[in-house]
Design a protein around this motif. Structure first.
Motif, PDB file in Angstrom:
ATOM      1  N   ASP A 285      -4.207  -9.367   1.890  1.00 38.03           N
ATOM      2  CA  ASP A 285      -3.010  -9.604   1.090  1.00 38.03           C
ATOM      3  C   ASP A 285      -2.339  -8.260   0.823  1.00 38.03           C
ATOM      4  O   ASP A 285      -2.893  -7.423   0.099  1.00 38.03           O
ATOM      5  N   PRO A 286      -1.164  -8.009   1.385  1.00 41.34           N
ATOM      6  CA  PRO A 286      -0.510  -6.709   1.213  1.00 41.34           C
ATOM      7  C   PRO A 286      -0.140  -6.390  -0.227  1.00 41.34           C
ATOM      8  O   PRO A 286       0.148  -5.227  -0.545  1.00 41.34           O
ATOM      9  N   GLU A 287      -0.154  -7.391  -1.096  1.00 38.70           N
ATOM     10  CA  GLU A 287       0.169  -7.134  -2.499  1.00 38.70           C
ATOM     11  C   GLU A 287      -1.046  -6.690  -3.309  1.00 38.70           C
ATOM     12  O   GLU A 287      -0.907  -6.305  -4.473  1.00 38.70           O
ATOM     13  N   MET A 288      -2.246  -6.742  -2.708  1.00 35.26           N
ATOM     14  CA  MET A 288      -3.454  -6.438  -3.474  1.00 35.26           C
ATOM     15  C   MET A 288      -3.479  -5.002  -3.976  1.00 35.26           C
ATOM     16  O   MET A 288      -3.734  -4.753  -5.162  1.00 35.26           O
ATOM     17  N   ILE A 289      -3.219  -4.052  -3.105  1.00 32.92           N
ATOM     18  CA  ILE A 289      -3.311  -2.647  -3.515  1.00 32.92           C
ATOM     19  C   ILE A 289      -2.306  -2.327  -4.623  1.00 32.92           C
ATOM     20  O   ILE A 289      -2.674  -1.682  -5.623  1.00 32.92           O
ATOM     21  N   PRO A 290      -1.033  -2.742  -4.525  1.00 33.85           N
ATOM     22  CA  PRO A 290      -0.118  -2.496  -5.644  1.00 33.85           C
ATOM     23  C   PRO A 290      -0.591  -3.110  -6.963  1.00 33.85           C
ATOM     24  O   PRO A 290      -0.446  -2.496  -8.025  1.00 33.85           O
ATOM     25  N   VAL A 291      -1.160  -4.309  -6.903  1.00 34.10           N
ATOM     26  CA  VAL A 291      -1.645  -4.954  -8.131  1.00 34.10           C
ATOM     27  C   VAL A 291      -2.770  -4.137  -8.747  1.00 34.10           C
ATOM     28  O   VAL A 291      -2.787  -3.866  -9.958  1.00 34.10           O
ATOM     29  N   VAL A 292      -3.729  -3.729  -7.930  1.00 35.61           N
ATOM     30  CA  VAL A 292      -4.865  -2.951  -8.436  1.00 35.61           C
ATOM     31  C   VAL A 292      -4.389  -1.601  -8.962  1.00 35.61           C
ATOM     32  O   VAL A 292      -4.816  -1.147 -10.036  1.00 35.61           O
ATOM     33  N   ALA A 293      -3.495  -0.955  -8.220  1.00 36.22           N
ATOM     34  CA  ALA A 293      -2.998   0.355  -8.648  1.00 36.22           C
ATOM     35  C   ALA A 293      -2.246   0.257  -9.968  1.00 36.22           C
ATOM     36  O   ALA A 293      -2.446   1.073 -10.880  1.00 36.22           O
ATOM     37  N   ASP A 294      -1.401  -0.754 -10.100  1.00 38.05           N
ATOM     38  CA  ASP A 294      -0.630  -0.917 -11.339  1.00 38.05           C
ATOM     39  C   ASP A 294      -1.534  -1.203 -12.528  1.00 38.05           C
ATOM     40  O   ASP A 294      -1.254  -0.757 -13.653  1.00 38.05           O
ATOM     41  N   ALA A 295      -2.616  -1.938 -12.288  1.00 36.43           N
ATOM     42  CA  ALA A 295      -3.544  -2.264 -13.377  1.00 36.43           C
ATOM     43  C   ALA A 295      -4.483  -1.115 -13.695  1.00 36.43           C
ATOM     44  O   ALA A 295      -5.141  -1.125 -14.737  1.00 36.43           O
ATOM     45  N   GLY A 296      -4.585  -0.139 -12.796  1.00 40.05           N
ATOM     46  CA  GLY A 296      -5.540   0.949 -12.983  1.00 40.05           C
ATOM     47  C   GLY A 296      -6.977   0.473 -12.915  1.00 40.05           C
ATOM     48  O   GLY A 296      -7.867   1.044 -13.549  1.00 40.05           O
ATOM     49  N   ALA A 297      -7.203  -0.558 -12.119  1.00 37.05           N
ATOM     50  CA  ALA A 297      -8.531  -1.174 -12.056  1.00 37.05           C
ATOM     51  C   ALA A 297      -9.391  -0.522 -10.978  1.00 37.05           C
ATOM     52  O   ALA A 297      -8.880  -0.093  -9.938  1.00 37.05           O
ATOM     53  N   PRO A 298     -10.697  -0.474 -11.168  1.00 41.86           N
ATOM     54  CA  PRO A 298     -11.595  -0.088 -10.079  1.00 41.86           C
ATOM     55  C   PRO A 298     -11.520  -1.115  -8.952  1.00 41.86           C
ATOM     56  O   PRO A 298     -11.257  -2.302  -9.188  1.00 41.86           O
ATOM     57  N   PHE A 299     -11.788  -0.646  -7.721  1.00 41.18           N
ATOM     58  CA  PHE A 299     -11.569  -1.487  -6.550  1.00 41.18           C
ATOM     59  C   PHE A 299     -12.672  -1.259  -5.526  1.00 41.18           C
ATOM     60  O   PHE A 299     -12.950  -0.117  -5.149  1.00 41.18           O
TER      61      PHE A 299
END
Length: 309
Positions: free
Chosen positions: A126-140
């Motif tokens: 899902d190409p939107e996954m990285i932006p979502v994680v980055a915006d949330a500041g979540a570990p990945f």
């Protein structure tokens, strides 16, 4: 660098003094080892709390089976399965990981209290996954992945599985970093069983040191997988059912912990929780022995306590 110091810390998560234990809650009817057992929200939350009571440090909640040949669940159904369980466990103080390849599910789970996103595609599905994680500041968690395990799309051919997995993970980590995820929030996973046969999985476990060269904490997810069945069966026998592979899983957990893994992901927690604690105790004894040897060496040098005339 010692194995323990090499284990790494993941920003945004608690810091454990040993290999962490990630318990698995599959809210699915068709996962390979326990599909259907925790398909109800109440049962899934109860199971997650039980895993914590047995020694899990964090709990990974997933609503989509990734076994070979599994049909993808639709987005609305995955959301329905996962988000209430994440919310229920997080409200009880559990550190929750969400196991999903969909950005929308990750976003809702993070809003419901998840602390970590575990994407078996490493953000490729899902190409939107990285932006979502980055915006949330979540570990990945960035796992090695070569596509969905449907039909003939397994892509399990390697000339040198360790070198290729390391190179492909490195490229994926670079893409995740470029997408804005902080380097201290990235975990890598070699993807045991994903587009890999038993020999590939064993080779990766034998060379976890090569995976540490990526410079990020390492998650090892071997629990109940096919390669363990192959090992236990021997050359002629039939592999035991998935739920009869927990002792073998604990053995892998001890090896992974000894070799510096940040965490191991398992279905049955109790034996693995014991295994990683024993591995940590052995590390502690080795460190103490090393300190004593250093003290002795200093004492016998000229100018040391035993070198003064």
């Amino acid at each position: 660098m010692s194995k323990q110091s090499g284990r790494g810390r993941v920003a945004g998560l608690p810091e454990w003094d040993r290999c962490a234990v990630m318990g698995v809650v599959n809210v699915t009817p068709d996962s390979f080892s326990d599909g259907g057992r925790w398909f109800d929200t109440t049962a899934a939350v109860k199971h997650g709390l039980q895993l914590v009571a047995e020694g899990a440090d964090l709990v990974d909640v997933g609503g989509e089976s990734t076994r070979p040949g599994a049909t993808r669940v639709d987005e609305a159904e995955e959301m329905r399965r996962v988000v209430p369980v994440v919310r229920g466990l997080a409200s009880e103080g559990v550190v929750v990981s969400v196991d999903t390849m969909r950005a929308s599910v990750a976003a809702r789970a993070l809003a419901a209290g998840a602390a970590l996103v575990n994407d078996v595609s490493g953000g490729l599905a899902d190409p939107e996954m990285i932006p979502v994680v980055a915006d949330a500041g979540a570990p990945f968690v960035v796992m090695h992945w070569r596509g969905f395990l449907e039909g003939g799309n397994v892509k399990g051919v390697y000339a040198d599985v360790v070198a290729e997995v390391v190179d492909e993970l490195h490229a994926r980590v670079e893409a995740v970093l470029a997408g804005g995820v902080s380097p201290d929030r990235i975990v890598v996973d070699p993807g045991l069983g994903f587009s890999k046969d038993a020999d590939h999985d064993l080779a990766l476990l034998a060379h976890l040191d090569r995976l540490h060269t990526l410079g990020h904490p390492l998650l090892v997810a071997a629990s109940r997988k096919r390669f363990l069945g192959r090992v236990l069966a021997g050359p002629e026998g039939a592999p035991p059912p998935a739920r009869e592979r927990d002792a073998a899983t604990a053995a892998v957990s001890a090896l992974a912990a000894h070799n510096g893994a940040w965490a191991v992901r398992v279905h049955e927690v109790h034996a693995t929780a014991d295994a990683v604690r024993v591995a940590r105790a052995v590390e502690g004894a080795r460190a103490t022995e090393g300190t004593r040897a250093d003290d002795t060496a200093r004492a016998v040098r000229p100018g040391g306590a035993e070198g003064v005339r």
